[in-house]
Write an enzyme that holds these catalytic residues in place. Structure first.
Site, short mmCIF file in Angstrom:
data_model
loop_
_atom_site.label_atom_id
_atom_site.label_comp_id
_atom_site.label_asym_id
_atom_site.label_seq_id
_atom_site.Cartn_x
_atom_site.Cartn_y
_atom_site.Cartn_z
N GLU A 61 0.76 -1.27 -0.07
CA GLU A 61 -0.19 -0.14 0.17
C GLU A 61 1.07 1.13 -0.02
OE1 GLU A 61 -2.94 0.10 3.08
OE2 GLU A 61 -3.99 1.79 2.32
N ASP A 62 2.04 1.03 0.74
CA ASP A 62 2.60 2.49 1.12
C ASP A 62 3.86 2.50 0.15
OD1 ASP A 62 0.58 3.06 2.62
OD2 ASP A 62 1.57 2.52 4.40
#
Ligand code: MN
Length: 497
Positions: A61-62
């Site tokens: 996600e990051d």
């Protein structure tokens, strides 16, 4: 602790590199967070794939890391778990995707459970992630703190409860409640402390009286005091008009002993020493709570006029109540559910059947089939009875089940050769509805064969489908024949037994 395996070391390196330059709200390097999640999962004795997925849980996600790369380096299992955790986090608070599937249910916990029912490890990793975020919540602005605390209380604490992780549930509740209502928390904390101080001497007297009696009887035990958590006190006070004098289990004395027989023995000893309060004796050993919790509870009045709750349980029950399904145990059971689904084992601890149901439900959802969520909720949370084998094993069945349901739950062969049933020591007919706590014994005869008349005598889907497939195999024309064969009536078989 053993040395980290090469895979684990590699995962730490990959995550550290991926998160390089990122900071948490606390100002620390971001990698602190996945490493803390790793540590929590290790404390819970999770398997290595889960721990690796915990280390990598925020990378997709990051950071620039892709699922593909994770799969190449760590295998499909880890990638699957990371993907599951990412999906949960992506939709804000993890529920958005599911609204498409289940627009009619407002039950977030249910959605969360179904979303990940395919592999419960996803939930456990998410729980570890949430736990660390809660522990470091002070770095966030107050508004954000409250939002996360509320969601934790509404979704993650019940989730920990479903997974039987008592200590995790309590930590989530206490931390969240402290952020949501700090003044109330402090008030109740002080109130509890004050009460504890007042009762201290009288409690010690009661404890010593019991300990002396147990020593006389040569019973090995461990004893500790447990103080009710602030959040559960808060909830209970709301039910009792805020009258703390009506809360009898603010402090409980817990005796942990070696086996079930000893639990009842200790209960007897306590009742011979102190006067039990009416309606306050609870046998959660014979009739476990719906989440599987087991203990004997009794509230007594001591000669000092102190009201004390005693909780008595075995070491095994204690371990289960505190640590629950996370732990190696849990993961083994998870595998066991798969084995069960494939028919390789016939027994599954009753506390775990809900996992299997989730797996079935999510498989249906994945295929685009419609799911009746009301019914599902009932199946998951309430509509169950627990009955026992003569040996004391607990079997859970849907409410409405009859002896054949029980027999088929034990084993399809036991079902097929069933000629009668004894419930609580009495012979009963096969269309008798079983009740919570019944002790059920199945009588079998080798030559017995399942017959179509039994279709009226099974209630659970499980037993019905086993029976149908046996009937189909034994009677090639069966599916064409709708009427049961009167010559294979059950009454006739029963006389044979
Ligand atoms: Mn995270």
């Amino acid at each position: 602790m053993s040395k980290p395996s090469p895979r684990l070391k590699q995962a730490i390196e990959v995550a550290t590199k991926a998160h390089e330059g990122q900071l948490r709200k606390t100002g620390e390097p971001y990698i602190i967070h996945p490493l803390a999640v790793k540590k929590i999962l290790e404390e819970w004795n999770m398997d290595e794939d889960s721990i690796i997925a915990g280390i990598l849980h925020d990378t997709v996600e990051d950071t620039d890391l892709t699922l593909r790369e994770i799969e190449d380096q760590f295998g499909l299992d880890v990638a699957f778990l990371v993907n599951g955790v990412t999906k949960l986090s992506k939709a804000r608070s993890g529920m958005k995707d599911l609204d498409e599937y289940l627009p009619e249910t407002g039950d977030n916990l249910l959605k969360l459970l179904i979303a990940t029912g395919q592999d419960v490890r996803v939930l456990i990793i998410k729980l570890a992630d949430r736990l660390h975020n809660l522990r470091t919540l002070s770095a966030l602005p107050p508004e954000k703190q409250k939002k996360i605390a509320r969601e934790s209380l509404e979704v993650f604490a019940p989730l920990a409860d479903r997974l039987q992780m008592g200590h995790v549930r309590v930590e989530i509740e206490e931390t969240s409640f402290r952020y949501l209502d700090p003044r109330r928390f402090e008030f109740l904390e002080n109130l509890t402390k004050e009460r504890l101080k007042q009762a201290d001497k009288k409690l010690k007297n009661a404890q010593h009286a019991v300990e002396d009696a147990l020593k006389r009887e040569k019973i090995d035990y461990e004893c500790d005091g447990r103080v009710k958590s602030i959040y559960s006190l808060h909830k209970k006070l709301a039910k009792y008009n805020q009258d703390i004098n009506r809360i009898y289990d603010l402090i409980a004395l817990r005796f942990i002993v070696k086996d079930i027989t000893t639990c009842y023995l200790v209960l007897g000893i306590i009742h011979s020493l102190f006067r039990p309060m009416e309606g306050r004796v609870k046998d959660y050993i014979s009739l476990p709570k719906i989440n599987g919790y087991q203990s004997l509870h009794t509230t007594v009045i001591t000669p000092d006029k102190q009201i004390v709750e005693f909780q008595i349980r075995t070491h095994e029950m204690h371990e289960y109540a505190e640590r629950g399904l996370a732990a190696t145990f849990f993961y083994n059971e998870q595998k066991l559910t798969e084995a069960y689904a494939e028919g390789r084992v016939s027994k599954l601890p009753p506390q775990l059947h809900w996992i299997r149901e989730l797996q079935e439900t999510s498989a249906k959802l994945a295929k685009g089939e419609k799911v009746d969520t009301d019914k599902l909720k009932l199946n998951l949370f309430a509509d169950k009875i627990f009955v026992r084998t003569p040996k004391g094993d607990i079997i859970d069945l849907p409410r409405g089940s009859m002896p054949l349901d029980f027999a088929y739950r034990l084993h399809s062969e036991i079902g097929a050769t069933c000629t009668g049933a004894i419930v609580n020591g009495k012979m009963v007919s096969l269309n008798t509805k079983l009740k919570q706590g019944d002790i059920v014994e199945i009588i079998t005869t080798k030559n017995q064969k399942p017959n179509p008349g039994w279709l009226d005598k099974v209630f659970s889907k499980h037993a019905r489908s086993k029976l149908l497939s046996q009937l189909n195999a034994a009677l090639p024309n069966f599916s064409a024949k709708k009427e049961p064969n009167p010559n294979q009536d059950l009454g006739k078989n029963k006389k044979k037994a």
